[in-house]
Scaffold this motif. Structure first.
Motif, mmCIF file in Angstrom:
data_model
loop_
_atom_site.group_PDB
_atom_site.id
_atom_site.type_symbol
_atom_site.label_atom_id
_atom_site.label_comp_id
_atom_site.label_asym_id
_atom_site.label_seq_id
_atom_site.Cartn_x
_atom_site.Cartn_y
_atom_site.Cartn_z
ATOM 1 N N ASP A 84 51.053 -85.318 -40.441
ATOM 2 C CA ASP A 84 51.069 -84.412 -40.999
ATOM 3 C C ASP A 84 50.422 -82.977 -40.279
ATOM 4 O O ASP A 84 50.225 -81.860 -40.720
ATOM 5 C CB ASP A 84 50.031 -84.082 -42.252
ATOM 6 C CG ASP A 84 50.816 -84.852 -42.993
ATOM 7 O OD1 ASP A 84 52.375 -84.668 -43.832
ATOM 8 O OD2 ASP A 84 50.521 -86.270 -43.747
ATOM 9 N N ASP A 85 49.783 -83.291 -38.774
ATOM 10 C CA ASP A 85 50.428 -82.103 -38.220
ATOM 11 C C ASP A 85 50.994 -81.368 -37.598
ATOM 12 O O ASP A 85 51.895 -82.133 -37.359
ATOM 13 C CB ASP A 85 49.521 -82.586 -36.634
ATOM 14 C CG ASP A 85 47.738 -83.548 -36.667
ATOM 15 O OD1 ASP A 85 47.074 -83.003 -38.009
ATOM 16 O OD2 ASP A 85 47.680 -84.044 -36.364
ATOM 17 N N PRO A 86 50.252 -79.835 -38.019
ATOM 18 C CA PRO A 86 51.446 -79.495 -37.341
ATOM 19 C C PRO A 86 51.251 -78.606 -35.911
ATOM 20 O O PRO A 86 50.275 -78.427 -35.126
ATOM 21 C CB PRO A 86 52.088 -77.946 -38.226
ATOM 22 C CG PRO A 86 50.022 -77.709 -38.207
ATOM 23 C CD PRO A 86 50.088 -79.484 -38.401
ATOM 24 N N VAL A 87 52.868 -79.307 -34.950
ATOM 25 C CA VAL A 87 52.718 -78.134 -33.777
ATOM 26 C C VAL A 87 53.911 -77.986 -33.854
ATOM 27 O O VAL A 87 54.440 -77.056 -34.596
ATOM 28 C CB VAL A 87 53.186 -79.610 -32.790
ATOM 29 C CG1 VAL A 87 51.425 -80.717 -32.910
ATOM 30 C CG2 VAL A 87 53.660 -80.333 -32.800
ATOM 31 N N ARG A 88 53.495 -76.424 -32.192
ATOM 32 C CA ARG A 88 54.201 -75.830 -31.608
ATOM 33 C C ARG A 88 54.323 -76.313 -30.073
ATOM 34 O O ARG A 88 53.251 -76.259 -29.501
ATOM 35 C CB ARG A 88 53.820 -74.124 -32.382
ATOM 36 C CG ARG A 88 54.480 -73.656 -31.086
ATOM 37 C CD ARG A 88 54.212 -72.030 -32.268
ATOM 38 N NE ARG A 88 55.732 -71.727 -32.875
ATOM 39 C CZ ARG A 88 55.325 -70.784 -34.148
ATOM 40 N NH1 ARG A 88 54.491 -69.890 -34.077
ATOM 41 N NH2 ARG A 88 56.870 -70.129 -34.816
ATOM 42 N N VAL A 89 56.163 -75.686 -29.272
ATOM 43 C CA VAL A 89 55.260 -76.118 -28.073
ATOM 44 C C VAL A 89 55.934 -74.590 -27.457
ATOM 45 O O VAL A 89 56.381 -74.374 -28.014
ATOM 46 C CB VAL A 89 56.467 -76.609 -27.419
ATOM 47 C CG1 VAL A 89 56.751 -77.143 -26.222
ATOM 48 C CG2 VAL A 89 56.326 -78.296 -27.833
ATOM 49 N N SER A 90 55.035 -74.609 -26.327
ATOM 50 C CA SER A 90 55.361 -72.923 -25.710
ATOM 51 C C SER A 90 56.126 -73.926 -24.055
ATOM 52 O O SER A 90 55.981 -74.573 -24.016
ATOM 53 C CB SER A 90 54.797 -72.847 -24.832
ATOM 54 O OG SER A 90 53.507 -73.241 -24.833
ATOM 55 N N VAL A 91 57.031 -72.504 -24.201
ATOM 56 C CA VAL A 91 57.588 -73.450 -22.288
ATOM 57 C C VAL A 91 57.601 -72.604 -21.421
ATOM 58 O O VAL A 91 58.041 -71.216 -22.035
ATOM 59 C CB VAL A 91 59.199 -73.640 -22.711
ATOM 60 C CG1 VAL A 91 59.816 -73.808 -21.935
ATOM 61 C CG2 VAL A 91 59.130 -74.461 -23.834
ATOM 62 N N LEU A 92 57.533 -72.670 -20.375
ATOM 63 C CA LEU A 92 57.240 -71.615 -19.405
ATOM 64 C C LEU A 92 58.434 -71.744 -18.402
ATOM 65 O O LEU A 92 58.152 -72.963 -18.030
ATOM 66 C CB LEU A 92 55.773 -71.476 -18.915
ATOM 67 C CG LEU A 92 55.899 -70.445 -18.177
ATOM 68 C CD1 LEU A 92 55.482 -69.365 -18.024
ATOM 69 C CD2 LEU A 92 54.186 -70.750 -17.033
ATOM 70 N N LEU A 93 58.903 -70.919 -17.932
ATOM 71 C CA LEU A 93 60.241 -71.201 -16.876
ATOM 72 C C LEU A 93 59.230 -71.062 -15.518
ATOM 73 O O LEU A 93 59.936 -69.680 -15.517
ATOM 74 C CB LEU A 93 61.513 -70.284 -17.146
ATOM 75 C CG LEU A 93 63.199 -70.734 -16.328
ATOM 76 C CD1 LEU A 93 62.719 -72.198 -16.310
ATOM 77 C CD2 LEU A 93 63.695 -69.695 -16.979
ATOM 78 N N ILE A 94 58.872 -71.887 -15.066
ATOM 79 C CA ILE A 94 58.163 -71.706 -13.709
ATOM 80 C C ILE A 94 58.855 -71.380 -12.395
ATOM 81 O O ILE A 94 58.709 -70.378 -11.644
ATOM 82 C CB ILE A 94 57.604 -73.213 -13.121
ATOM 83 C CG1 ILE A 94 56.100 -73.094 -13.432
ATOM 84 C CG2 ILE A 94 57.065 -72.533 -11.621
ATOM 85 C CD1 ILE A 94 55.923 -74.726 -13.859
#
Length: 171
Positions: A84-94
């Motif tokens: 039940d933890d809502p999560v979000r991912v950030s993506v950095l194009l290095i």
């Protein structure tokens, strides 16, 4: 798309942010937290959203017979995620070249903001007809380079380029 060059000088580039993801009950292990394998699933789902923005999603495979394969991945588990933890991912194009994408992802609790895990990846572009590494088409390469340029203005998060090793003992 987030991560592209800003048209307004006051706008600052940001890493790509995926939609909020939910933890599925079958992903919880006997320790009562997210099993390590499913962190990869979450990172993969977020990357798929980012690939759509770059023009290399599922339609790209069908219409242009190109795709991407992960060649290397380094995951760090920093704080437990639970059901039940809502999560979000950030993506950095290095970085990127004609055949590779170097990304760094951060998995955060979507409402509280704390960092749970990071994933650093090297992805290769594949000609699916030959099933071999191949250059990106020029239009896709231009789009990728625009995002790399925008993302180069973002402060680099801690953890990029880390390696797996035992801590050294001080003498």
């Amino acid at each position: 798309m987030k991560g592209t060059p800003a048209t307004d000088p006051d706008d600052k580039p940001e890493p790509f942010q995926c939609s909020v993801l939910r933890i599925e009950p079958q992903w919880i292990d006997y320790n009562g937290h997210l099993n390590m394998a499913y962190y990869n699933v979450l990172f993969d789902r977020a990357t798929d959203e980012f690939w759509l923005e770059l023009g290399i999603g599922p339609d790209y495979v069908k219409t242009r017979t190109g795709s991407t394969f992960t060649a290397e991945c380094h995951l760090r588990y920093l704080r437990e995620i639970h059901l039940d933890d809502p999560v979000r991912v950030s993506v950095l194009l290095i970085a990127a070249d004609e055949k590779r994408l170097h990304t760094f992802e951060e998995l955060r609790h979507a409402t509280e903001g704390w960092l749970s895990a990071t994933s650093e990846n090297m992805t290769v572009h594949i000609d699916m007809a030959a099933r071999k590494v191949a250059p990106f088409p020029p239009d896709i390469r231009t789009r990728i380079q625009a995002v790399v340029g925008a993302h180069s203005l973002i402060t680099r998060p801690e953890g990029i380029g880390r390696k797996v090793a035992m801590p050294s003992k001080s003498r």
